[in-house]
Design a protein around this motif. Structure first.
Motif, PDB file in Angstrom:
ATOM      1  N   ASN A 116      37.068 -23.969   6.511  1.00  0.00           N
ATOM      2  CA  ASN A 116      38.056 -23.832   5.456  1.00  0.00           C
ATOM      3  C   ASN A 116      39.413 -24.344   5.945  1.00  0.00           C
ATOM      4  OD1 ASN A 116      40.124 -22.163   3.824  1.00  0.00           O
ATOM      5  ND2 ASN A 116      38.200 -21.907   2.749  1.00  0.00           N
TER       6      ASN A 116
ATOM      7  N   TYR B 118      42.946  -9.753  -4.124  1.00  0.00           N
ATOM      8  CA  TYR B 118      43.349 -11.152  -4.286  1.00  0.00           C
ATOM      9  C   TYR B 118      44.673 -11.415  -3.589  1.00  0.00           C
ATOM     10  CZ  TYR B 118      39.662 -11.508  -7.751  1.00  0.00           C
ATOM     11  OH  TYR B 118      38.452 -11.506  -8.369  1.00  0.00           O
TER      12      TYR B 118
ATOM     13  N   GLU C  19      49.512 -15.925   2.770  1.00  0.00           N
ATOM     14  CA  GLU C  19      48.447 -15.954   3.771  1.00  0.00           C
ATOM     15  C   GLU C  19      48.636 -14.823   4.785  1.00  0.00           C
ATOM     16  OE1 GLU C  19      46.125 -18.238   3.919  1.00  0.00           O
ATOM     17  OE2 GLU C  19      46.833 -19.912   2.696  1.00  0.00           O
ATOM     18  N   THR C  66      47.872  -8.204  -0.413  1.00  0.00           N
ATOM     19  CA  THR C  66      47.000  -8.635  -1.521  1.00  0.00           C
ATOM     20  C   THR C  66      47.123  -7.639  -2.673  1.00  0.00           C
ATOM     21  OG1 THR C  66      45.116  -7.300  -0.810  1.00  0.00           O
ATOM     22  CG2 THR C  66      45.282  -9.518   0.137  1.00  0.00           C
ATOM     23  N   SER C  81      38.928 -18.101  -8.475  1.00  0.00           N
ATOM     24  CA  SER C  81      38.834 -18.003  -7.030  1.00  0.00           C
ATOM     25  C   SER C  81      37.394 -18.066  -6.573  1.00  0.00           C
ATOM     26  CB  SER C  81      39.478 -16.697  -6.579  1.00  0.00           C
ATOM     27  OG  SER C  81      39.076 -16.360  -5.280  1.00  0.00           O
ATOM     28  N   ILE C  83      36.278 -16.891  -4.091  1.00  0.00           N
ATOM     29  CA  ILE C  83      35.964 -15.647  -3.402  1.00  0.00           C
ATOM     30  C   ILE C  83      35.065 -14.756  -4.263  1.00  0.00           C
ATOM     31  CG2 ILE C  83      37.841 -14.138  -4.165  1.00  0.00           C
ATOM     32  CD1 ILE C  83      38.408 -13.499  -1.280  1.00  0.00           C
ATOM     33  N   ASP C 149      39.458 -13.427   4.222  1.00  0.00           N
ATOM     34  CA  ASP C 149      38.814 -13.589   2.922  1.00  0.00           C
ATOM     35  C   ASP C 149      37.583 -12.690   2.788  1.00  0.00           C
ATOM     36  OD1 ASP C 149      40.678 -15.222   1.891  1.00  0.00           O
ATOM     37  OD2 ASP C 149      39.440 -17.023   1.800  1.00  0.00           O
ATOM     38  N   LYS C 152      38.941  -9.309   1.986  1.00  0.00           N
ATOM     39  CA  LYS C 152      39.420  -9.337   0.601  1.00  0.00           C
ATOM     40  C   LYS C 152      38.246  -9.230  -0.356  1.00  0.00           C
ATOM     41  CE  LYS C 152      42.193 -12.797  -0.133  1.00  0.00           C
ATOM     42  NZ  LYS C 152      42.611 -14.187   0.186  1.00  0.00           N
ATOM     43  N   LYS C 153      37.184  -9.981  -0.044  1.00  0.00           N
ATOM     44  CA  LYS C 153      36.026  -9.990  -0.927  1.00  0.00           C
ATOM     45  C   LYS C 153      35.378  -8.612  -1.000  1.00  0.00           C
ATOM     46  CE  LYS C 153      31.779 -12.516  -1.851  1.00  0.00           C
ATOM     47  NZ  LYS C 153      32.120 -12.975  -3.198  1.00  0.00           N
TER      48      LYS C 153
END
Lengths: 180, 235, 180
Positions: A116, B118, C19, C66, C81, C83, C149, C152-153
């Motif tokens: 990524n 998110y 980020e 987030t 997204s 994700i 990520d 987050k997921k």
């Protein structure tokens, strides 16, 4: 809806959008009355007005979450701190791919590097080494290329003047990952 | 041999093995593994559509299972230290795999719930500051591009590797079969005259060992570790 | 620096960055000690963990701000997204091994799964759910670990919140070798 829940939803919406968001949009997404959103926003604005790093500003029919004004110096410090003299290996690889294969999409770049790349691309954009343009093939995606300034800095008039550009930009190994 | 598992369901040999053991409600032990060996081999034989990329993995496990099963049936067989190690490894590996299989189901359920956090795009509205690295030139870019090119995996090469791996494994299973045959002399070759493939030979051989154990065939052994003569009991 | 001020600065930095941000970078920009940032971050994480629309995720030496997991339904409609895409069985098995045992090499992963993992690993790297790092023990091999990520997921604030993290992250055989 519970007011605390609505406040939480508004925070999420404003955070993710980054830009001013119309109250009407929040009303629709949260599925509540206009009044309720206005009320919750007022409370949130109040909560965010005391020594917090974020603030909520109202402009006509929109609301926006931003960093608070008193931390403006910190933000410019942050942008500067992201710029180190050297570039990481990931950044150099990404830069070289954009150089020989640009304009190129993020997806193609990731297929080539196998990882990524969003973080690296953003850093290179912020540093002015890359530029991005809308993908003429549509969608919400972008194509990346070497910035004019950076080309000039390397003493190149055009990207095709890179060493062995003709052969390297056509390398079959790249074609094989992009087709797959 | 009755089993009703379809290949598409299985991601690899460990998953199949775990399923077979769970179906029999067994714990993960050497003995349990020996009990499901035949079914496992059947599975490999009957699924001609095993992907090439997975065949080597299935065969590796098959070779270990054959060791385990022969050991269970004929405890007098001597195995090398390396072979003993392989047997132990498989039990351990399956126990480990089971833990992560279960964890992966929980993760899958968590992902299904879609309680996603998110993030936002960074530095929105912050203007770029042109700050080129001082010492970078066009030749460096070429150098890095060449290193990117050399890291691209070449699909055909991967496949070649897998094919040679499969061949090595087939030899390995072949050797196993020979080894077992030498240790237990018999008219085994007549049993496998009509064998379709090596896996078939192995299955027949294990079946024969099973018959020894159940005293359907006679075993004659003068002394421990000497040759064993086999004959059908009703002859 | 006053802790409230530091918290405010951290909020600004995390917000604007989007980020994950390295703690070291916050330390540098804010001009304080590492300890102070860690302390302030802990308090912020705690403050954000109760019914707020934002959350702070921690992994190794970085933090990211987030939206909170509870608001996923509403926010998912606003963002497009990758994700959100589903995970295959192979992907889930691989992710779970990396999550509990990472950083881990491909060889160790294959020793558990009994299957060649290179294709799955490549797909997960491309999706940004895994990261790889050079193996400190040298060679040209990599170690794999989960990414922000992934957290987050899964809606996790930290990797340790995974079910049974304590037990599963320990390899019984390695332990016994060390003890023995």
């Amino acid at each position: 809806m519970d007011q605390e829940k609505l406040k939480s939803i508004i925070e999420s919406i404003l955070f993710i959008s980054g830009e001013p968001v119309e109250i009407a949009r929040i009303v629709k997404v949260a599925g509540v009355e206009n009044e309720e959103v206005e009320q919750a926003l007022l409370i949130l604005q109040e909560e965010y007005s005391h020594g917090r790093g974020l603030t909520i500003i109202r402009k006509e029919d929109s609301a926006q979450m931003t960093t608070s004004a008193e931390n403006a110096d910190i933000i410019s410090e942050l942008v500067k701190s992201g710029i180190q003299d050297g570039l990481s290996k990931a950044a150099l690889e990404t830069l070289s791919i954009v150089a020989y294969r640009g304009p190129i999409s993020r997806v193609s770049m990731e297929a080539i590097r196998g990882v990524n790349c969003s973080f690296t691309l953003r850093a290179l954009l912020l540093r002015g080494l890359l530029e991005r343009m809308d993908d003429p093939n549509g969608g919400r995606s972008y194509l990346y290329k070497i910035s004019f300034d950076f080309l000039k800095k390397m003493g190149l008039e055009r990207i095709e003047s890179l060493p062995d550009y003709e052969t390297l930009s056509q390398d079959s190994r790249i074609e094989s990952v992009l087709e797959g | 041999m009755a089993y009703n598992v379809k290949l598409e369901k299985f991601e690899g040999p460990m998953e199949l093995l775990l399923e077979l053991i769970n179906k029999e409600k067994l714990d993960i032990t050497e003995l349990s593994l020996s009990k499901v060996t035949d079914e496992f081999l059947e599975h490999i034989r009957n699924n001609e559509n095993i992907h090439l990329e997975h065949l080597a993995d299935f065969l590796t496990v098959a070779a270990r299972l054959i060791l385990i099963k022969s050991k269970a049936i004929l405890p007098m067989l001597k195995f090398s230290e390396e072979e003993e190690e392989e047997i132990k490894d498989l039990t351990y590996q399956l126990a480990e795999y089971k833990k992560f299989k279960e964890a992966s189901l929980k993760l899958g359920a968590m992902a299904e719930e879609r309680h996603i956090c998110y993030s936002r795009e960074g530095f929105i509205g912050v203007a770029p500051v042109f700050y080129p690295p001082e010492d970078l030139n066009a030749y460096d870019l070429k150098k890095y591009f060449l290193s990117v090119l050399s890291e691209i995996p070449i699909v055909e090469r991967l496949e070649e590797e897998i094919v040679s791996e499969v061949i090595t494994l087939e030899e390995r299973i072949n050797d196993l079969e020979t080894m077992l045959r030498e240790k237990v002399q018999s008219s085994f070759s007549s049993l496998v005259e009509k064998a379709k493939d090596k896996v078939d030979v192995i299955i027949s051989f294990l079946a024969m060992l099973e018959m020894v154990k159940q005293r359907i065939i006679m075993v004659d052994q003068k002394e421990l570790f000497e040759e064993i003569q086999l004959s059908m009991k009703n002859q």
